[in-house]
Design an enzyme around this catalytic site. Structure first.
Site, PDB file in Angstrom:
ATOM      1  N   GLU A 200       7.707  37.259 -45.270  1.00  0.00           N
ATOM      2  CA  GLU A 200       8.065  36.607 -46.530  1.00  0.00           C
ATOM      3  C   GLU A 200       7.819  37.552 -47.686  1.00  0.00           C
ATOM      4  O   GLU A 200       7.095  38.546 -47.564  1.00  0.00           O
ATOM      5  CB  GLU A 200       7.264  35.322 -46.720  1.00  0.00           C
ATOM      6  CG  GLU A 200       5.778  35.547 -46.896  1.00  0.00           C
ATOM      7  CD  GLU A 200       4.993  34.252 -46.954  1.00  0.00           C
ATOM      8  OE1 GLU A 200       5.557  33.202 -46.603  1.00  0.00           O
ATOM      9  OE2 GLU A 200       3.813  34.305 -47.332  1.00  0.00           O
ATOM     10  N   GLU A 288       1.840  27.301 -46.660  1.00  0.00           N
ATOM     11  CA  GLU A 288       1.617  26.822 -45.309  1.00  0.00           C
ATOM     12  C   GLU A 288       0.698  25.615 -45.359  1.00  0.00           C
ATOM     13  O   GLU A 288       0.067  25.339 -46.376  1.00  0.00           O
ATOM     14  CB  GLU A 288       0.975  27.921 -44.444  1.00  0.00           C
ATOM     15  CG  GLU A 288      -0.388  28.360 -44.956  1.00  0.00           C
ATOM     16  CD  GLU A 288      -0.903  29.604 -44.251  1.00  0.00           C
ATOM     17  OE1 GLU A 288      -0.084  30.319 -43.649  1.00  0.00           O
ATOM     18  OE2 GLU A 288      -2.114  29.852 -44.306  1.00  0.00           O
TER      19      GLU A 288
END
Length: 666
Positions: A200, A288
């Site tokens: 990412e 997350e």
């Protein structure tokens, strides 16, 4: 309620769970490897079961061995702590098949949110803002480089099943991407048994802020405010606090509501944490969800009064939440410093060995504040190379942030650890850093403020004078003791002088001590007077002084003509001499350290994973020379300058100690 719970973990988190279980009247079962046979969590539990060799992949993360321990003990539930099997759906499935409660979320929630790739896809489908990245599996380094170029450097390479900073690398170019991809895969496989990797965008100047959620199996869910976790090194949190000094009430509520909505979308039931990156304009992006108890949960408990471990156990027992969102308040401020077995003077590399002294500050009330220390070690115990290097989590609470910081400063100064390298000096320095005090830190704090590594603390003149005054007063006490032991010489009684020279941190003070029954007044040559009071006696390793009414805590070791004193992150050699001794000392030559510029020394105890060069090779600055693994982390050692390898003294598979010579250069 359960009668017996097995804790499928070790160290401080196992001890933490045992404390709550004991409070609830629940018996506990510990599991342990060969390395943990005499560990604190084994001593604390009601019973303990051996599960194998020291390596985690042969003991703590082997599902069959934990299931055998569950069967042997007759435990009705298992708390996984964090790390190891805490986010492994196969483990939760095995427990369910055996009719044993898992003190954590349902298998489906673990599968959906415990896997970072899947959780990002779900977040995107739920219209949660996420950081740009590639959610699919990445087969090899070439594909990783291609994806990274499409996203745009810098990128974060992360293990899908990762946590605790393991299997994470930042890459700024193609070469770093290739190296980082392979190291992340290796670490992920070793730590989690799952080497899947995703990539990412690495957001620069971010703040790392997370929301604690708590849900039950009856559709109820609440959020228990946020934690600021921006001070990190190698993507591993070091300092956490609750609440965040950055968020406002509106942003906090938006993040909390979104976190609960995300948890409910996957049928979550237990304690969990939704992590975000927050930019300078308070825009937040989902990173997350950790489907387990977080390392930093104590700061949330301190500001809310909620025992998260107890709530997890009650939810696992099928009980509905007894707390509503309206019950959750913010009471005061809490800070957590993680004490690691690592050397901050060697770029935070791991340290192992025996704790020859381990004396944490007393827990409980301290003035207007509270001290809490979650730990899993004891004096005389071993810090092993096989597990995470965290020794303890020192937490403080006070009505205000400023108060919590001040309580933490005094608690850190009172924390005695000897026998291993540790990061107490570093976290003490952070507590005094202007950026931390102001609350204006980002996840780049350590890289920006310590670009050349941590080299210790330089005290300002006012603090140096306070230490000098304390040293002069302590020296007087030591001299009185010495004269009583040596007695008289002929007809002359030994007398303790009043004039002394105190030298520390390259500065010298001429002082006079004026003693009385309650303490001493130390007069500096420029006329400044500092009143010193305390009850230190020779041999004490800790000195608690008051200097002009203000507390000063010093760790004390005796050296020739003075003391080694440690306070507020500074490690000081303090010489206290008579005027004549100081005059002669100034004439002594300085001893120079040996030249090691042509040697590659092992910076930590560890295992040589591979050697990248051969004898006779010419190496360039920054070139990888070898990889050393310690405490589940791979560390690539690089050439500091151009040179030719003349001799290699270590091979892959060998275990080395600190400062062992790996290779030599012409």
């Amino acid at each position: 309620m359960f009668d017996k719970i097995l804790i499928a973990n070790r160290g401080e988190i196992a001890c933490r769970v045992i404390k709550t279980a004991r409070k609830m009247g629940i018996k506990t079962v510990a599991v342990y490897s060969d390395a943990d046979r005499h560990a604190l969590h084994v001593e604390m539990a009601d019973e303990a079961i051996h599960i194998g060799p020291p390596q985690a992949n042969q003991s703590y993360i082997v599902i069959d061995k934990i299931m055998d321990a569950v069967k042997q003990s007759g435990a009705q539930a298992v708390h996984p702590g964090y790390g190891f099997l805490s986010e492994n759906p196969k483990f939760a499935e095995a427990l369910a098949a055996a009719g044993v409660a898992f003190v954590g979320p349902p298998v489906g929630a673990i599968e959906k949110m415990g896997d970072k790739i899947t959780s990002k896809k779900i977040a995107q489908e739920a219209n949660v803002s996420t950081v740009p990245g590639y959610m699919g599996l990445i087969e090899d380094a070439d594909e990783a480089v291609k994806i990274s170029n499409e996203i745009g450097y810098p990128v974060m390479i992360k293990a899908s099943a990762g946590g605790g900073g393991k299997g994470m690398r930042i890459a700024w170019n193609d070469d770093e991407c290739r190296e980082g991809f392979q190291s992340s895969k290796n670490e992920a496989a070793s730590s989690f048994g799952d080497d899947r990797i995703f990539i990412e965008k690495f957001v620069t100047q971010p703040r790392h802020i997370e929301i604690q959620v708590l849900c039950d199996a009856h559709g109820n869910g609440i959020w228990l405010n946020e934690r600021e976790c921006s001070i990190q090194r190698r993507n591993q949190k070091v300092v956490e606090e609750a609440p965040s000094p950055f968020l406002d009430a509106e942003t906090r509520k938006a993040m909390g509501d979104q976190s609960v909505a995300l948890a409910k979308a996957v049928g979550y039931a237990s304690a969990g944490t939704v992590e975000f990156i927050v930019d300078g304009d308070k825009n937040f992006y989902f990173l997350e969800m950790n489907t387990r108890l977080q390392v930093e949960h104590p700061v949330t408990e301190l500001i809310t009064g909620v025992d998260l471990v107890e709530q997890m156990i009650r939810v696992a027992n099928g009980e509905p939440l007894s707390i509503t969102q309206d019950d959750v308040q913010i009471n005061g401020w809490a800070i957590e410093n993680r004490l690691y077995a690592e050397d901050p003077y060697r770029n935070f590399l791991p340290s192992i060995g025996r704790l020859t002294r381990y004396n944490p500050p007393a827990e409980g009330k301290l003035g207007d504040g509270i001290v809490r220390n979650d730990t899993g070690v004891f004096e005389g115990g071993e810090i092993s190379m096989y597990y995470d290097p965290m020794i303890a989590k020192l937490c403080t609470w006070a009505p205000t942030r400023e108060g919590a910081i001040e309580v933490m400063r005094n608690a850190l100064d009172s924390f005695e650890v000897e026998g291993i390298g540790h990061n107490l000096p570093f976290v003490a320095a952070v507590m005094d850093h202007p950026k931390f005090i102001s609350g204006e830190m980002t996840t780049a704090f350590i890289a920006e403020e310590y670009p050349d590594g941590f080299e210790g603390v330089t005290l300002d003149d006012d603090h140096l004078r306070r230490v000098a005054a304390a040293a002069a007063a302590m020296n007087r006490v030591a001299e009185i003791r010495r004269t009583r032991v040596t007695g008289t010489v002929g007809n002359h009684e030994r007398r303790v002088g009043t004039e002394w020279n105190v030298a520390l941190q390259g500065i010298s003070f001429d002082v006079t001590t004026e003693a009385d029954r309650d303490g001493a007044t130390v007069v500096f040559s420029d006329g400044e007077k500092l009143r010193v009071e305390g009850d230190w006696t020779p041999g004490d390793s800790l000195s608690r002084m008051n200097i002009n009414g203000q507390p000063l805590v010093l760790k004390v070791d005796k050296i020739t003509q003075g003391f080694r004193l440690r306070t507020r992150g500074a490690d000081l050699k303090v010489n206290v001499r008579s005027p004549r001794q100081a005059e002669l000392a100034a004439l002594m030559p300085e001893k120079l350290p040996p030249d090691t510029s042509k040697l590659l020394l092992c910076p930590m105890p560890g295992l040589i994973v591979k050697v990248d060069v051969e004898e006779g090779d010419e190496v360039q600055e920054g070139q990888a020379l070898c990889t050393v693994e310690a405490m589940k982390m791979e560390n690539i050692l690089r050439a500091e300058k151009k040179g030719i390898v003349s001799k290699i003294n270590a091979a892959a598979g060998e275990s080395l100690a600190v400062d062992d010579v790996i290779m030599e250069f012409e």
